[in-house]
Design a protein around this motif. Structure first.
Motif, PDB file in Angstrom:
ATOM      1  N   THR A 159       0.840  -1.192   0.000  1.00  0.00           N
ATOM      2  CA  THR A 159       0.000   0.000   0.000  1.00  0.00           C
ATOM      3  C   THR A 159       0.877   1.244   0.000  1.00  0.00           C
ATOM      4  O   THR A 159       2.037   1.209   0.433  1.00  0.00           O
ATOM      5  CB  THR A 159      -0.916   0.038   1.232  1.00  0.00           C
ATOM      6  N   GLU A 182       2.103   1.963   3.410  1.00  0.00           N
ATOM      7  CA  GLU A 182       3.315   1.223   3.787  1.00  0.00           C
ATOM      8  C   GLU A 182       4.560   1.877   3.192  1.00  0.00           C
ATOM      9  O   GLU A 182       5.611   1.921   3.831  1.00  0.00           O
ATOM     10  CB  GLU A 182       3.199  -0.229   3.326  1.00  0.00           C
ATOM     11  N   ASP A 224       3.565 -14.548   4.115  1.00  0.00           N
ATOM     12  CA  ASP A 224       2.850 -13.285   4.350  1.00  0.00           C
ATOM     13  C   ASP A 224       1.740 -13.037   3.332  1.00  0.00           C
ATOM     14  O   ASP A 224       0.837 -12.218   3.585  1.00  0.00           O
ATOM     15  CB  ASP A 224       3.830 -12.091   4.269  1.00  0.00           C
ATOM     16  N   PRO A 246      -2.324 -14.046   3.937  1.00  0.00           N
ATOM     17  CA  PRO A 246      -2.984 -13.124   4.876  1.00  0.00           C
ATOM     18  C   PRO A 246      -3.134 -11.711   4.322  1.00  0.00           C
ATOM     19  O   PRO A 246      -4.138 -11.039   4.600  1.00  0.00           O
ATOM     20  CB  PRO A 246      -2.059 -13.150   6.101  1.00  0.00           C
ATOM     21  N   ARG A 247      -2.160 -11.252   3.543  1.00  0.00           N
ATOM     22  CA  ARG A 247      -2.274  -9.912   2.956  1.00  0.00           C
ATOM     23  C   ARG A 247      -3.400  -9.871   1.926  1.00  0.00           C
ATOM     24  O   ARG A 247      -4.120  -8.879   1.832  1.00  0.00           O
ATOM     25  CB  ARG A 247      -0.939  -9.495   2.316  1.00  0.00           C
ATOM     26  N   GLU A 275      -6.050 -11.630   1.995  1.00  0.00           N
ATOM     27  CA  GLU A 275      -7.299 -11.634   2.752  1.00  0.00           C
ATOM     28  C   GLU A 275      -7.577 -10.253   3.343  1.00  0.00           C
ATOM     29  O   GLU A 275      -8.723  -9.797   3.375  1.00  0.00           O
ATOM     30  CB  GLU A 275      -7.218 -12.676   3.867  1.00  0.00           C
ATOM     31  N   ARG A 276      -6.511  -9.574   3.776  1.00  0.00           N
ATOM     32  CA  ARG A 276      -6.689  -8.270   4.419  1.00  0.00           C
ATOM     33  C   ARG A 276      -6.952  -7.159   3.413  1.00  0.00           C
ATOM     34  O   ARG A 276      -7.859  -6.337   3.589  1.00  0.00           O
ATOM     35  CB  ARG A 276      -5.444  -7.942   5.238  1.00  0.00           C
ATOM     36  N   TYR A 277      -6.144  -7.118   2.333  1.00  0.00           N
ATOM     37  CA  TYR A 277      -6.193  -5.987   1.403  1.00  0.00           C
ATOM     38  C   TYR A 277      -6.913  -6.299   0.089  1.00  0.00           C
ATOM     39  O   TYR A 277      -7.233  -5.376  -0.674  1.00  0.00           O
ATOM     40  CB  TYR A 277      -4.774  -5.534   1.046  1.00  0.00           C
TER      41      TYR A 277
END
Length: 294
Positions: free
Chosen positions: A250, A253, A269, A272-273, A275-277
């Motif tokens: 992002t 970041e 990583d 999960p990223r 899923e999050r973003y």
């Protein structure tokens, strides 16, 4: 005995699953294959309709590394290939990864995926612009982030929107969706941006590759926009001691990066990223987000 796996109706022989590929973490080839199976939905859109080159590292980053553009020996007949114009070989073809079975076949070779900025359906007509920000020690990705923020604003002034991803090594890549444009025109524009950045940030940026010019500065590599060049595909693993991925980040970041470790993204990583973003690079596939190259 080599295990046989069926993927989307294709039978694949997956070999040496216990071999350690990334030595620092002890990551095995089986874990690498699991990674690509898990992120297939994310990486495949970046591979489809784009001739791919492979950097192969079958024995890990400390073994033999070799770059190949031609389809490897033993490429199955069901793996797609496309003609790629090359002056030295007019009949050249390269692999095009169109589906999960092809992705897993290629991943079994232990490769980095590298793709052109143009599609097989429109050779040498780019729909992406790329700027590869490569730090010369002691500069790091922290300095790359400063340059990326400058270039984001410069591109925005021309009506273009930039998206960032880690290189999976030391630097950062900026990707910009553009209306279909001859690669030579995109290359000329990218070079202009690099020259301007050096003029505006002379202590931080260099636009030429000469090593003598690069210590402590960020090389803005514009050359990867040439029709013959390729860049590490989003979500590809890199041939490094750690299982580092060239992964989207992002702008928050990028703005908040204070140390090189802040933007090291490893294989574990990525799910999960996502899923999050979600897919941070989704705008690359939206025609309305593509801008005109000045």
């Amino acid at each position: 005995m080599t295990p046989i796996t069926e993927v989307e109706g294709r039978r694949l022989a997956l070999s040496n699953l216990d071999k350690v590929i990334h030595p620092v973490t002890g990551t095995t080839k089986g874990e690498v294959l699991h990674y690509y199976a898990t992120v297939g939905a994310a990486i495949l859109p970046h591979l489809r309709d784009r001739p791919v080159s492979f950097l192969r590292y079958p024995d890990g980053p400390d073994g033999q590394l070799f770059f190949t553009k031609n389809p490897p020996p033993g490429t199955p007949a069901w793996v797609n290939t496309a003609p790629v114009p090359r002056s030295e070989d007019p009949g050249a073809r390269q692999v095009v990864i169109e589906d999960l079975a092809s992705l897993m076949w290629a991943a079994n070779l232990v490769v980095e995926f590298h793709t052109h900025q143009w599609r097989a359906s429109s050779p040498a007509v780019a729909d992406r612009l790329v700027l590869d920000l490569d730090p010369g020690p002691p500069a790091t990705v922290v300095e790359c982030c400063r340059v990326a923020l400058h270039l984001r604003e410069r591109l925005a002034a021309d009506g273009l929107q930039a998206f960032a991803k880690t290189s999976g090594s030391k630097g950062l890549h900026l990707l910009v969706p553009v209306e279909p444009t001859p690669s030579e025109e995109v290359s000329a524009y990218a070079r202009r941006l690099a020259v301007e950045a050096e003029a505006e940030l002379p202590r931080l940026v260099v636009h030429r590759m000469a090593k003598a010019l690069r210590p402590g500065k960020v090389f803005v590599d514009h050359s990867q926009n040439a029709a013959a060049k390729t860049t590490a595909t989003p979500y590809t693993l890199r041939a490094r001691a750690l299982p580092a991925v060239s992964a989207p980040v992002t702008w928050e970041e990028v703005e908040g990066c204070r140390s090189p470790g802040d933007l090291v993204l490893l294989m574990d990583d990525i799910a999960p990223r996502l899923e999050r973003y979600g897919e941070l690079l989704a705008p690359l596939f939206a025609p309305e987000r593509a801008g005109s190259v000045p």
